[in-house]
Design an enzyme around this catalytic site. Structure first.
Site, PDB file in Angstrom:
ATOM      1  N   ARG A 126       0.833  -1.205   0.000  1.00 16.96           N
ATOM      2  CA  ARG A 126       0.000   0.000   0.000  1.00 16.96           C
ATOM      3  C   ARG A 126       0.867   1.255   0.000  1.00 16.96           C
ATOM      4  O   ARG A 126       0.379   2.356   0.242  1.00 16.96           O
ATOM      5  CB  ARG A 126      -0.937  -0.023   1.212  1.00 16.96           C
ATOM      6  CG  ARG A 126      -1.942  -1.175   1.180  1.00 16.96           C
ATOM      7  CD  ARG A 126      -2.960  -1.054   2.304  1.00 16.96           C
ATOM      8  NE  ARG A 126      -2.363  -1.296   3.608  1.00 16.96           N
ATOM      9  CZ  ARG A 126      -2.319  -2.486   4.223  1.00 16.96           C
ATOM     10  NH1 ARG A 126      -2.835  -3.549   3.612  1.00 16.96           N
ATOM     11  NH2 ARG A 126      -1.775  -2.619   5.417  1.00 16.96           N
ATOM     12  N   CYS A 146       1.122  20.730  -9.736  1.00 16.73           N
ATOM     13  CA  CYS A 146      -0.340  20.649  -9.771  1.00 16.73           C
ATOM     14  C   CYS A 146      -0.756  19.199  -9.547  1.00 16.73           C
ATOM     15  O   CYS A 146      -1.582  18.907  -8.692  1.00 16.73           O
ATOM     16  CB  CYS A 146      -0.871  21.156 -11.106  1.00 16.73           C
ATOM     17  SG  CYS A 146      -0.591  22.919 -11.372  1.00 16.73           S
ATOM     18  N   ASP A 169      -6.588  22.807 -14.007  1.00 14.72           N
ATOM     19  CA  ASP A 169      -7.065  23.666 -15.095  1.00 14.72           C
ATOM     20  C   ASP A 169      -7.831  22.748 -16.037  1.00 14.72           C
ATOM     21  O   ASP A 169      -7.243  22.041 -16.855  1.00 14.72           O
ATOM     22  CB  ASP A 169      -5.857  24.307 -15.778  1.00 14.72           C
ATOM     23  CG  ASP A 169      -6.187  25.054 -17.067  1.00 14.72           C
ATOM     24  OD1 ASP A 169      -7.349  25.007 -17.522  1.00 14.72           O
ATOM     25  OD2 ASP A 169      -5.266  25.669 -17.631  1.00 14.72           O
ATOM     26  N   ASN A 177      -3.299  15.767 -18.487  1.00 12.85           N
ATOM     27  CA  ASN A 177      -2.967  14.981 -17.301  1.00 12.85           C
ATOM     28  C   ASN A 177      -3.568  13.582 -17.360  1.00 12.85           C
ATOM     29  O   ASN A 177      -2.914  12.595 -16.998  1.00 12.85           O
ATOM     30  CB  ASN A 177      -3.451  15.696 -16.036  1.00 12.85           C
ATOM     31  CG  ASN A 177      -2.898  17.094 -15.875  1.00 12.85           C
ATOM     32  OD1 ASN A 177      -3.642  18.025 -15.562  1.00 12.85           O
ATOM     33  ND2 ASN A 177      -1.601  17.279 -16.094  1.00 12.85           N
TER      34      ASN A 177
END
Length: 264
Positions: A126, A146, A169, A177
């Site tokens: 994890r 970001c 954005d 992204n």
């Protein structure tokens, strides 16, 4: 890509008007999540044309650990130009943090190389987490991260990725992204002997700039087309050996590009 269009519509209709660092003004919502099944096509926005060369070369640049835009400019990619100094330097941004995070004792930590080996060695961990949010280095960065943190998850032979993006954005940045981290997940799955699962995109401040409202409305008037397919060179077995020519996206049939100014 209905998930993305739902986000765009929600922010356009329900977003709260807020000032921002750039002085442009935004409509924003806080806390949004999208999930993409990567086995069902590559999640590339079709309601406007995206610059594939920029998406691919930016990811390869991150993986090279570079922070100077010389590599990007060599390949006609200009998405970081506005933030670079006169020498092309951006400070300790993504590439530095991914590949050369400075430890307290002065030695550098290669987070990405560690990740590849840990997925192979301990897929149920994890702790398959990569962070670009190095608080000590933030003041030296031309633009703070970001897309700040991402985690991988292995189950039933499938590799999934979740990205936390603190600032999104949604017109210009988010489509890039989504594609970038989906591509990274495919590449990692190949070199670790897995197949792709889901890409989960969690957004903090998801915003539409005031000077992108008209463009967003145009995009929402377009009906999404079928998702393209990603083909990777199956001969590549080391993540750091991938080149631009090893990455092919087939069947991408987007609507024309929609120009919009970048908020700097």
């Amino acid at each position: 890509m209905k998930q993305y269009l739902e986000l765009l519509n929600d922010v356009l209709v329900h977003g709260i008007k807020k000032p921002d660092r750039t002085g442009t003004g935004t409509r924003s919502v806080f806390g949004w999540q999208m999930r993409f099944d990567l086995s069902q096509g590559f999640p590339l926005v079709t309601t406007k044309k995206l610059h594939l060369r920029s998406i691919i070369h930016e990811l390869l640049w991150f993986l090279r650990g570079e922070t100077n835009i010389a590599y990007l400019k060599k390949h006609q990619v200009h998405i970081w130009d506005e933030w670079a100094d006169a020498t092309g330097e951006l400070g300790p941004v993504y590439g530095k943090q991914w590949r050369r995070w400075a430890g307290a004792d002065g030695h550098e930590i290669d987070q990405i190389r560690w990740l590849v080996e840990e997925i192979k060695r301990n897929p149920d961990s994890r702790r398959l987490v990569i962070s670009a949010w190095n608080v000590a280095d933030l003041p030296q960065m031309a633009l703070v991260p970001c897309h700040a943190l991402f985690q991988f998850y292995v189950a039933n032979g499938k590799l999934s990725c979740q990205l936390y993006q603190r600032s999104a954005d949604i017109f210009l940045g988010v489509p890039f992204n989504i594609a970038s981290y989906a591509l990274l997940t495919h590449m990692l799955a190949q070199v670790t002997g897995l197949v792709v699962g889901d890409f989960v995109h969690t957004l903090g401040d998801a915003h539409l700039y005031a000077n992108h409202v008209e463009q967003a409305s145009v995009q929402l008037g377009r009906v999404p087309r079928p998702q393209p397919v990603l083909r990777l060179n199956q001969a590549v077995t080391d993540l750091f050996d991938f080149t631009y020519d090893d990455i092919v996206i087939e069947g991408y049939d987007p609507y024309p590009a929609i120009k919009a100014p970048v908020a700097v």
